[in-house]
Scaffold this motif. Structure first.
Motif, PDB file in Angstrom:
ATOM      1  N   ILE A 160       0.876  -1.183   0.000  1.00  0.00           N
ATOM      2  CA  ILE A 160       0.000   0.000   0.000  1.00  0.00           C
ATOM      3  C   ILE A 160       0.911   1.230   0.000  1.00  0.00           C
ATOM      4  N   CYS A 161       0.630   2.162  -0.900  1.00  0.00           N
ATOM      5  CA  CYS A 161       1.432   3.390  -0.965  1.00  0.00           C
ATOM      6  C   CYS A 161       0.661   4.527  -0.308  1.00  0.00           C
ATOM      7  N   LEU A 162       1.270   5.132   0.692  1.00  0.00           N
ATOM      8  CA  LEU A 162       0.641   6.287   1.355  1.00  0.00           C
ATOM      9  C   LEU A 162       1.381   7.566   0.950  1.00  0.00           C
ATOM     10  N   MET A 163       0.617   8.590   0.628  1.00  0.00           N
ATOM     11  CA  MET A 163       1.206   9.880   0.238  1.00  0.00           C
ATOM     12  C   MET A 163       0.834  10.925   1.294  1.00  0.00           C
ATOM     13  N   PRO A 164       1.666  11.057   2.325  1.00  0.00           N
ATOM     14  CA  PRO A 164       1.313  12.021   3.378  1.00  0.00           C
ATOM     15  C   PRO A 164       1.585  13.456   2.956  1.00  0.00           C
ATOM     16  N   THR A 165       0.811  14.348   3.526  1.00  0.00           N
ATOM     17  CA  THR A 165       1.089  15.768   3.391  1.00  0.00           C
ATOM     18  C   THR A 165       2.261  16.101   4.315  1.00  0.00           C
ATOM     19  N   ASN A 166       2.577  17.369   4.539  1.00  0.00           N
ATOM     20  CA  ASN A 166       3.714  17.740   5.402  1.00  0.00           C
ATOM     21  C   ASN A 166       3.509  17.237   6.826  1.00  0.00           C
ATOM     22  N   VAL A 167       4.508  16.508   7.324  1.00  0.00           N
ATOM     23  CA  VAL A 167       4.386  15.916   8.670  1.00  0.00           C
ATOM     24  C   VAL A 167       5.134  16.797   9.678  1.00  0.00           C
ATOM     25  N   TYR A 168       4.568  16.898  10.889  1.00  0.00           N
ATOM     26  CA  TYR A 168       5.295  17.579  11.972  1.00  0.00           C
ATOM     27  C   TYR A 168       5.109  16.742  13.231  1.00  0.00           C
ATOM     28  N   GLY A 169       5.922  17.006  14.242  1.00  0.00           N
ATOM     29  CA  GLY A 169       5.777  16.238  15.486  1.00  0.00           C
ATOM     30  C   GLY A 169       6.952  16.485  16.412  1.00  0.00           C
ATOM     31  N   GLU A 170       6.845  15.886  17.587  1.00  0.00           N
ATOM     32  CA  GLU A 170       7.837  16.114  18.640  1.00  0.00           C
ATOM     33  C   GLU A 170       9.224  15.605  18.237  1.00  0.00           C
ATOM     34  N   ASN A 171       9.275  14.519  17.468  1.00  0.00           N
ATOM     35  CA  ASN A 171      10.568  13.892  17.172  1.00  0.00           C
ATOM     36  C   ASN A 171      11.152  14.360  15.833  1.00  0.00           C
ATOM     37  N   ASP A 172      10.877  15.613  15.481  1.00  0.00           N
ATOM     38  CA  ASP A 172      11.349  16.160  14.206  1.00  0.00           C
ATOM     39  C   ASP A 172      12.808  16.570  14.300  1.00  0.00           C
ATOM     40  N   LYS A 173      13.388  16.971  13.143  1.00  0.00           N
ATOM     41  CA  LYS A 173      14.760  17.502  13.110  1.00  0.00           C
ATOM     42  C   LYS A 173      14.659  19.013  13.241  1.00  0.00           C
ATOM     43  N   PHE A 174      14.984  19.547  14.407  1.00  0.00           N
ATOM     44  CA  PHE A 174      14.844  20.990  14.619  1.00  0.00           C
ATOM     45  C   PHE A 174      16.128  21.681  14.164  1.00  0.00           C
ATOM     46  N   ASP A 175      16.242  21.771  12.853  1.00  0.00           N
ATOM     47  CA  ASP A 175      17.453  22.325  12.250  1.00  0.00           C
ATOM     48  C   ASP A 175      17.036  23.425  11.281  1.00  0.00           C
ATOM     49  N   SER A 215       2.638  13.532  13.255  1.00  0.00           N
ATOM     50  CA  SER A 215       3.182  12.191  12.969  1.00  0.00           C
ATOM     51  C   SER A 215       2.348  11.085  13.639  1.00  0.00           C
ATOM     52  N   ASP A 216       1.687  11.398  14.762  1.00  0.00           N
ATOM     53  CA  ASP A 216       0.853  10.367  15.409  1.00  0.00           C
ATOM     54  C   ASP A 216      -0.411  10.092  14.587  1.00  0.00           C
ATOM     55  N   ASP A 217      -0.934  11.105  13.913  1.00  0.00           N
ATOM     56  CA  ASP A 217      -2.080  10.874  13.020  1.00  0.00           C
ATOM     57  C   ASP A 217      -1.652  10.049  11.806  1.00  0.00           C
ATOM     58  N   LEU A 218      -0.461  10.347  11.288  1.00  0.00           N
ATOM     59  CA  LEU A 218       0.025   9.544  10.152  1.00  0.00           C
ATOM     60  C   LEU A 218       0.235   8.095  10.610  1.00  0.00           C
ATOM     61  N   ALA A 219       0.715   7.931  11.851  1.00  0.00           N
ATOM     62  CA  ALA A 219       0.925   6.570  12.372  1.00  0.00           C
ATOM     63  C   ALA A 219      -0.394   5.798  12.388  1.00  0.00           C
ATOM     64  N   SER A 220      -1.489   6.484  12.732  1.00  0.00           N
ATOM     65  CA  SER A 220      -2.764   5.757  12.765  1.00  0.00           C
ATOM     66  C   SER A 220      -3.226   5.394  11.346  1.00  0.00           C
ATOM     67  N   ALA A 221      -2.829   6.197  10.346  1.00  0.00           N
ATOM     68  CA  ALA A 221      -3.152   5.839   8.950  1.00  0.00           C
ATOM     69  C   ALA A 221      -2.319   4.628   8.516  1.00  0.00           C
TER      70      ALA A 221
END
Ligand SMILES: NC(=O)c1ccc[n+]([C@@H]2O[C@H](COP(=O)([O-])OP(=O)(O)OC[C@H]3O[C@@H](n4cnc5c(N)ncnc54)[C@H](OP(=O)(O)O)[C@@H]3O)[C@@H](O)[C@H]2O)c1
Length: 315
Positions: A160-175, A215-221
Motif C-alpha cells: 500500500i502506498c501512502l502519500m502524506p502531506t507535510n508531517v510535523y511532530g515532537e521527534n522532528d529535526k529541529f534544524d 506524525s501520530d495521526d500519520l501513524a494511525s493511517a
C-alpha cells in the motif's frame, strides 16, 4: 493480522518511524523489528538481504528515507535522489525475495505536479511537471511508486502506498537548514528569542499555503493500512496498487504559521520574509477522501499539536 506477527519498521528513529513504533507497541504488537543505520545501511541492497536472510518479516513499514525541507532539498538534489532510490530499491527487493505479506511504502505530496488542481487527487500523479526545488526527491519517490506498482500487479506482492502531506511532530529535526518548514521555523524563532534579536528572517514570501499532519495521526493511517483486509482493497481499487493520500484538510499560510509559532514561543520581535528565496508550490493540499472512506481520519487539532511540539522543546 496477529499481535504476534513480525513487523519491520525501517527508519524507526525518525519522525514517522518513531510514532508508528510507539503506536504498535501500545496496540500490543509484540514482534517489532528495528535496526539502526549504524548497524545496517539500508542503501546497501546486498547487506540488507544478508542481514535479514534468516529473520522473519511478515509486514514492513518503509519510513526510512532522506527527507528535509526546501533548503536541504534544493541544495542537495543528488543526495536526495540517490539515497531514496537506493533505500527503497533495497527494501522493495527484499520484500519480493522474502515474500513479505504486506509492505507500506511512504511517498509524499511532492510527487504531484506543481500546478495540480487542489485538493490534489491521487490521479494527478504524472500529469504535469514537478516543482523544481525538490524534483529529484519527488522523482525518486515516483520511481518507488512505479516499482511498487509492478511488484503488486505483476508479482503478486501486497503493497500500500501512502502519500502524506507535510508531517510535523515532537521527534522532528529541529534544524534551521535541514529541517522541514515547521521545525526549521521553530529553531530560527527560538534562536532569535535566545539572542534577544529584534527580528527574525524567514525564507520566501510567506504566502504559500501548507497542510500539516501530526506524525501520530500519520501513524494511525499506517496502522489502518497494515490491518485492513486485502479483499476490501482489491475491490475498491480494482486489483490495482492502492495509492492513498493522507492529509488533514487544514490549510495555513506560512506567514500565519510563523505568527503562531512566534506567539507560542513568546517571541515579540518582527518577522521578515526574504522574497529572494523560492516559495515552492503555492498550494498543495491533498484530497484524502479515499483513505477517509476506508475509515481513517486525523484526530489531532493543528493548533493543539503545534503547541504540544513547542512545549516539548521547553520541558
Ligand atoms: N516529514 C515530512 O514532512 C514527510 C512528508 C511526507 C512524506 N514523508 C515521508 O515519510 C517517511 C519518513 O519521513 P520522516 O520525516 O520520518 O524522516 P526522518 O525523520 O528523517 O527519518 C528518516 C529515518 O530514516 C533513517 N535512514 C535514513 N537513511 C538511512 C539509511 N541509509 N539506512 C538506514 N536508515 C536510514 C534515519 O536514520 P537516522 O535516525 O540514523 O538518521 C531515520 O531514522 C519518508 O519516506 C518521507 O519521505 C515525510
Amino acid at each position: 493480522m496477529k499481535k504476534s506477527d513480525y513487523i519491520f519498521i525501517a527508519g524507526h528513529k525518525g519522525l514517522v518511524g518513531s510514532s508508528i513504533l510507539s503506536l504498535l507497541k501500545n496496540k500490543g504488537y509484540k514482534n517489532l523489528i528495528v535496526v539502526t543505520r549504524k548497524k545496517l545501511d539500508l542503501r546497501d541492497s546486498n547487506k540488507v538481504l544478508k542481514y535479514f536472510k534468516n529473520k522473519r518479516i511478515d509486514y514492513m513499514i518503509m519510513a526510512a528515507a532522506k527527507a528535509g525541507g526546501i533548503m536541504a532539498n534544493s541544495l542537495n538534489q543528488k543526495d536526495f535522489f540517490l539515497n531514496n532510490i537506493q533505500i527503497q530499491n533495497s527494501l522493495l527487493q527484499m520484500a519480493l525475495k522474502k515474500k513479505i505479506r504486506r509492505t507500506i511504502y511512504l511517498g509524499t505530496s511532492c510527487i504531484y505536479p506543481k500546478f495540480s488542481k487542489t485538493p490534489i487527487k491521487e490521479e494527478s500523479l504524472l500529469t504535469g511537471s514537478l516543482e523544481k526545488t525538490n524534483q529529484c526527491y519527488a522523482i525518486a519517490k515516483i520511481a518507488g511508486i512505479k516499482f511498487c506498482e509492478t511488484l503488486y500487479e505483476d508479482h503478486n506482492l501486497d503493497i500500500i502506498c501512502l502519500m502524506p502531506t507535510n508531517v510535523y511532530g515532537e521527534n522532528d529535526k529541529f534544524d534551521a537548514i535541514d529541517g522541514h518548514v515547521i521545525p526549521a521555523m521553530i529553531k530560527k524563532i527560538e534562536n532569535a528569542k535566545k539572542k534577544g534579536n529584534k527580528f527574525v528572517k524567514l525564507l520566501g514570501s510567506g504566502k504559500p499555503l501548507r497542510e500539516f499532519i501530526h506524525s501520530d495521526d500519520l501513524a494511525s493511517a499506517i496502522l489502518l493500512s497494515l490491518e485492513i483486509k486485502k479483499k476490501i482493497l482489491e475491490k475498491k481499487f480494482n486489483n490495482k496498487l492502492p495509492i492513498l493520500n493522507v492529509g488533514t484538510k487544514n490549510n495555513i499560510s506560512i506567514k500565519k504559521l510563523s505568527n503562531l509559532i512566534a506567539r507560542y514561543i513568546n517571541f515579540r520581535g518582527k518577522i521578515i520574509f526574504d522574497k529572494n528565496f523560492p516559495d515552492g508550490t503555492y498550494k498543495k493540499n491533498l484530497d484524502s477522501s479515499k483513505i477517509n472512506k476506508l475509515g481513517w481520519s486525523p484526530k489531532i487539532n493543528f493548533y493543539e499539536g503545534l503547541k504540544k511540539v513547542i512545549r516539548s522543546r521547553i520541558n
